[in-house]
Write a protein that holds these residues in place. Structure first.
Motif, PDB file in Angstrom:
ATOM      1  N   ALA A  98       0.831  -1.209   0.000  1.00 24.69           N
ATOM      2  CA  ALA A  98       0.000   0.000   0.000  1.00 24.69           C
ATOM      3  C   ALA A  98       0.863   1.256   0.000  1.00 24.69           C
ATOM      4  CB  ALA A  98      -0.929  -0.002   1.212  1.00 24.69           C
ATOM      5  N   MET A  99       2.034   1.219   0.686  1.00 21.94           N
ATOM      6  CA  MET A  99       2.933   2.378   0.680  1.00 21.94           C
ATOM      7  C   MET A  99       3.419   2.656  -0.739  1.00 21.94           C
ATOM      8  SD  MET A  99       2.916   3.408   3.763  1.00 21.94           S
ATOM      9  CE  MET A  99       1.211   2.809   3.632  1.00 21.94           C
ATOM     10  N   LEU A 100       3.781   1.607  -1.451  1.00 19.69           N
ATOM     11  CA  LEU A 100       4.233   1.785  -2.832  1.00 19.69           C
ATOM     12  C   LEU A 100       3.105   2.319  -3.712  1.00 19.69           C
ATOM     13  CD1 LEU A 100       6.362  -1.462  -3.313  1.00 19.69           C
ATOM     14  CD2 LEU A 100       7.152   0.834  -2.716  1.00 19.69           C
ATOM     15  N   ALA A 101       1.892   1.815  -3.487  1.00 20.74           N
ATOM     16  CA  ALA A 101       0.744   2.285  -4.269  1.00 20.74           C
ATOM     17  C   ALA A 101       0.463   3.761  -3.994  1.00 20.74           C
ATOM     18  CB  ALA A 101      -0.489   1.446  -3.945  1.00 20.74           C
ATOM     19  N   ALA A 121       3.158   5.771  -5.784  1.00 25.80           N
ATOM     20  CA  ALA A 121       2.954   5.741  -7.232  1.00 25.80           C
ATOM     21  C   ALA A 121       1.790   6.649  -7.628  1.00 25.80           C
ATOM     22  CB  ALA A 121       2.697   4.308  -7.693  1.00 25.80           C
ATOM     23  N   HIS A 122       0.725   6.620  -6.840  1.00 26.05           N
ATOM     24  CA  HIS A 122      -0.446   7.465  -7.120  1.00 26.05           C
ATOM     25  C   HIS A 122      -0.079   8.945  -6.997  1.00 26.05           C
ATOM     26  CE1 HIS A 122      -4.352   9.441  -6.059  1.00 26.05           C
ATOM     27  NE2 HIS A 122      -4.753   8.698  -7.072  1.00 26.05           N
ATOM     28  N   ALA A 123       0.717   9.268  -5.970  1.00 21.29           N
ATOM     29  CA  ALA A 123       1.124  10.660  -5.782  1.00 21.29           C
ATOM     30  C   ALA A 123       2.018  11.129  -6.925  1.00 21.29           C
ATOM     31  CB  ALA A 123       1.852  10.812  -4.446  1.00 21.29           C
ATOM     32  N   ASP A 159       1.314  15.924  -0.758  1.00 25.16           N
ATOM     33  CA  ASP A 159       0.584  16.357   0.419  1.00 25.16           C
ATOM     34  C   ASP A 159       1.144  15.669   1.659  1.00 25.16           C
ATOM     35  OD1 ASP A 159      -0.252  13.778   0.101  1.00 25.16           O
ATOM     36  OD2 ASP A 159      -2.343  14.253  -0.307  1.00 25.16           O
ATOM     37  N   ASP A 160       0.506  15.916   2.803  1.00 23.77           N
ATOM     38  CA  ASP A 160       0.998  15.361   4.069  1.00 23.77           C
ATOM     39  C   ASP A 160       1.004  13.837   4.060  1.00 23.77           C
ATOM     40  OD1 ASP A 160       1.366  17.866   5.100  1.00 23.77           O
ATOM     41  OD2 ASP A 160      -0.603  17.968   6.048  1.00 23.77           O
ATOM     42  N   LEU A 186       4.184  11.302   4.606  1.00 22.22           N
ATOM     43  CA  LEU A 186       4.189  10.248   5.617  1.00 22.22           C
ATOM     44  C   LEU A 186       4.505   8.897   4.981  1.00 22.22           C
ATOM     45  CD1 LEU A 186       3.746   9.208   8.477  1.00 22.22           C
ATOM     46  CD2 LEU A 186       1.285   9.094   7.984  1.00 22.22           C
ATOM     47  N   ALA A 187       3.865   8.605   3.837  1.00 18.36           N
ATOM     48  CA  ALA A 187       4.126   7.335   3.150  1.00 18.36           C
ATOM     49  C   ALA A 187       5.587   7.238   2.719  1.00 18.36           C
ATOM     50  CB  ALA A 187       3.202   7.196   1.940  1.00 18.36           C
TER      51      ALA A 187
END
Length: 474
Positions: A397-400, A403-405, A412-413, A417-418
């Motif tokens: 989920a961190m990688l996702a 990648a989305h960002a 963003d914040d 954090l990710a």
């Protein structure tokens, strides 16, 4: 006669204001009550494993920390600062330490949610309970070990460096002290936090709007304070103004496990007179067997007798076999990333810790021996049927999220954090996997912050969906 509605309107307005004020006061009272309940209930749930156990959970390494106050000398990889922390709680049967750990956990989780705009009592309670149910967090909080501070320190540094402007002075001061203590409690934690500060400094030219140099300097100062704290504690307890020993020995164990030491001895024993040469065909299969089992390590004087030779082999083998070292390091890092199971070293067979308690704190023997752990009642394989998939999914989920960002060019914040959590997990895998060798314990103590971040992302997503629903025409 003309009718004047003003008096009646005034009365209605005052009644309306009283009604609104009453509703507001009731809402605030309900929220305050919810906060108070959460402040009691969540720490209790965080300590549920220890409460069920009837005694704080112990681990193989716990005894080494407990003994620091009594033995007065430095031991490899055993922080005197954490040893002093445990000593303070002895009079309470160490429940004082566990309560502090639970309260610190709730505090940092709540503070993180607050700066991200998710500090509603229901949110704090829901996210905390999900972490308690699906991650190693309550087991870490219930244990007499440094591990609970590893993940919390990453969040504390994130708050100090990236959200200091949203914190009160007392909060920043408290986070500073907490980060310093956490970094002094374990060298790997200090290494991860130092790596994060170095990355923030490298990224600063591109992220000036998000990373303030004074805040970054404050984070770095906390780490320097932690290092000074450890040196001072070492000097006070042992008379030596020195760093905690054992770095070469731990790295040597990992290289031995990977076959590098056997290769070096085979290639050089004909030219170099090394103590290990007569034993080069009898090396144990794992670092744990070599360092903590019954091996030639004991025969040759353990760390005192072999520290110089182990350091010599470590440094010279790095130069002699760079490709072999790189391949082993890459494999160890990858393995450490997926070694995330809860409970390694927390079972009924921890004779060293039992021996330390029996020798120095005999008043604790009865309670310790009556605990479920000492009767092998903890079923970590069943627990890990849930914890391991959740941990691995959280890292994905961190990688996702990143990648989305990147696809949306959004910083963003939540993205920060990710990114912080991702680099912390990677740094932890490199430091622990390459130096000590992969262990589930090293992964489990850190990966829960990925689950925490994933839950924050889920909460943000549902908030956005609700906002869009409100804006749609009926």
């Amino acid at each position: 006669m003309d009718f004047d509605p003003a008096p009646i309107a005034g009365k209605l307005t005052r009644r309306g204001n009283r009604t609104i004020n009453t509703q507001t006061l009731r809402a605030r009272a309900t929220e305050l009550a919810s906060v108070r309940v959460a402040a009691i209930v969540i720490p209790v749930f965080l300590l549920a494993p220890a409460i069920w156990n009837g005694y704080p959970l112990l681990q193989w390494d716990t005894g080494g920390y407990l003994a620091r106050w009594y033995e007065g000398y430095l031991v490899p990889s055993r922080s005197t600062v954490f040893g002093l922390y445990l000593h303070v709680g002895e009079g309470s049967g160490f429940w004082f330490n566990l309560v502090l750990q639970a309260l610190a956990t709730l505090w940092i989780i709540t503070l993180t949610l607050r700066v991200l705009g998710l500090a509603q009592p229901f949110r704090v309670a829901a996210i905390s309970l999900l972490l308690i149910l699906t991650t190693a967090l309550p087991w870490l909080a219930s244990m007499l070990l440094t591990d609970i501070f590893a993940g919390l320190a990453v969040l504390a540094l994130f708050l100090l460096v990236l959200h200091g402007d949203k914190l009160a002075r007392t909060e920043k001061a408290s986070l500073f002290v907490f980060t310093a203590f956490a970094s002094a409690s374990h060298s790997a934690t200090l290494g991860v936090l130092t790596g994060l500060c170095a990355l923030a400094l490298l990224a600063w030219p591109w992220l000036k709007a998000r990373i303030a140099l004074p805040a970054l300097a404050l984070g770095g100062a906390a780490l320097l304070t932690g290092a000074a704290m450890l040196l001072a504690a070492n000097a006070a307890l042992s008379g030596q103004f020195a760093w905690t020993p054992g770095g070469y020995g731990v790295a040597f164990g990992r290289m031995m496990q990977d076959g590098i030491v056997a290769r070096y001895l085979a290639d050089h024993c004909a030219q170099e007179q090394l103590k290990l040469c007569p034993y080069r065909d009898q090396l144990p299969a794992t670092a744990d067997e070599f360092l903590w089992g019954h091996s030639m390590f004991n025969t040759l004087g353990r760390f005192e007798g072999l520290e110089g030779e182990m350091g010599f082999i470590v440094t010279h083998s790095l130069a002699a076999y760079p490709l072999m070292q790189a391949e082993a390091a890459l494999e160890a890092t990858g393995q450490q990333l997926i070694d995330v199971a809860t409970g390694e070293g927390t079972n009924g067979w921890i004779p060293h810790t039992y021996g330390i308690i029996e020798r120095y704190i005999p008043s604790e023997l009865e309670a310790m021996r009556a605990a479920h752990q000492q009767h092998w009642d903890i079923d970590f394989p069943t627990i890990n049927r849930l914890h391991v998939p959740v941990a691995l999914a959280s890292m994905l989920a961190m990688l996702a999220l990143l990648a989305h960002a990147l696809s949306r060019r959004r910083l963003d914040d939540l993205t920060l954090l990710a990114a912080t959590v991702t680099f912390a997990l990677l740094g932890n895998a490199v430091i622990c996997g390459v130096i000590s060798g992969p262990h589930d314990r090293y992964g489990a103590r850190m990966v829960w912050i990925a689950t925490f971040t994933a839950l924050i992302a889920a909460a943000r997503y549902f908030d956005d969906e609700a906002d869009e629903e409100e804006l749609r025409p009926s």
